[in-house]
Design a protein around this motif. Structure first.
Motif, mmCIF file in Angstrom:
data_model
loop_
_atom_site.group_PDB
_atom_site.id
_atom_site.type_symbol
_atom_site.label_atom_id
_atom_site.label_comp_id
_atom_site.label_asym_id
_atom_site.label_seq_id
_atom_site.Cartn_x
_atom_site.Cartn_y
_atom_site.Cartn_z
ATOM 1 N N UNK A 124 0.804 -1.232 0.000
ATOM 2 C CA UNK A 124 0.000 0.000 0.000
ATOM 3 C C UNK A 124 0.837 1.283 0.000
ATOM 4 N N UNK A 125 2.174 1.157 0.012
ATOM 5 C CA UNK A 125 3.031 2.346 -0.053
ATOM 6 C C UNK A 125 3.406 2.689 -1.488
ATOM 7 N N UNK A 161 -0.927 12.216 -5.284
ATOM 8 C CA UNK A 161 0.386 12.597 -4.745
ATOM 9 C C UNK A 161 0.768 11.928 -3.438
ATOM 10 N N UNK A 162 0.091 10.838 -3.083
ATOM 11 C CA UNK A 162 0.501 10.061 -1.915
ATOM 12 C C UNK A 162 0.002 8.630 -2.079
ATOM 13 N N UNK A 163 0.591 7.726 -1.316
ATOM 14 C CA UNK A 163 0.209 6.322 -1.380
ATOM 15 C C UNK A 163 -1.024 6.060 -0.519
ATOM 16 N N UNK A 169 7.459 7.490 6.761
ATOM 17 C CA UNK A 169 8.734 6.781 6.678
ATOM 18 C C UNK A 169 9.377 7.100 5.335
ATOM 19 N N UNK A 170 10.689 6.889 5.239
ATOM 20 C CA UNK A 170 11.387 7.238 4.003
ATOM 21 C C UNK A 170 11.006 6.344 2.830
#
Length: 186
Positions: A124-125, A161-163, A169-170
């Motif tokens: 999911x990332x 623009x995001x998971x 976290x990096x």
């Protein structure tokens, strides 16, 4: 026109720095909008089209014969299904409507879309980027505006623009999405 002198070839200009004999297809102006913030949407059993906020781009063609090259890149996180996208357009102060010439053909109950990003990955990332270029022929010298829209394909959520997990976290990224318009001479 062209010429030759002493074995060298040259192009002749009109005396004012222009070359009226040249063919069309030149980029006359460029407009770009960059979205750096995030946006979420969810669907429950049906597509739920949502405007991508902050990504409306407008351009005013210099001639009715000009074309507008639209380049859209949307960075998407989604779960569990894929994400669909489309473009809406309007001329002047008119209302937005689907740019149907930039969408797949109508067939039954299937969604007409411009592009899609795969969802349902085990991680999911993950993010994926939907990109599409389309040459619009608006036949106007009034302002022409374009707005991307997106939706989760079925039940689930989609993010710009995001998971899906958006972990602090990096290994979890934040990105940009862009829409670029180019006026192309005829």
């Amino acid at each position: 026109s062209t010429g030759e002198s002493g074995g060298n070839k040259f192009l002749r200009e009109d005396g004012d720095g222009t070359c009226s004999w040249q063919a069309g297809g030149k980029v006359l102006q460029v407009v770009q909008v960059v979205k750096t913030d995030t946006q979420d949407m969810s669907a429950s059993g049906n597509v739920n089209w949502t405007a991508v906020t902050g990504m409306e781009a407008s351009i005013t063609p210099s001639a009715t014969s000009s074309k507008i090259l639209i380049n859209v890149a949307l960075c998407i996180g989604c779960e569990p299904y894929s994400t669909f996208s489309k473009i809406q357009a309007k001329t002047g102060s008119g209302s937005y409507a689907d740019l149907t010439s930039a969408m797949g053909g109508a067939d039954g109950s299937r969604s007409r879309i411009m592009m899609s990003a795969v969802g349902g990955t085990a991680d999911p990332a993950e993010l994926s980027t939907m990109t599409m270029m389309f040459l619009d022929s608006p036949s106007t010298t009034s302002a022409r505006s374009y707005q991307p829209w997106f939706t989760a394909r079925h039940t689930g959520s989609a993010h710009i623009n995001k998971s899906q997990s958006d972990s602090n976290a990096d290994y979890s990224g934040r990105s940009i999405s862009t829409i670029t318009l180019m006026e192309i001479s005829a």
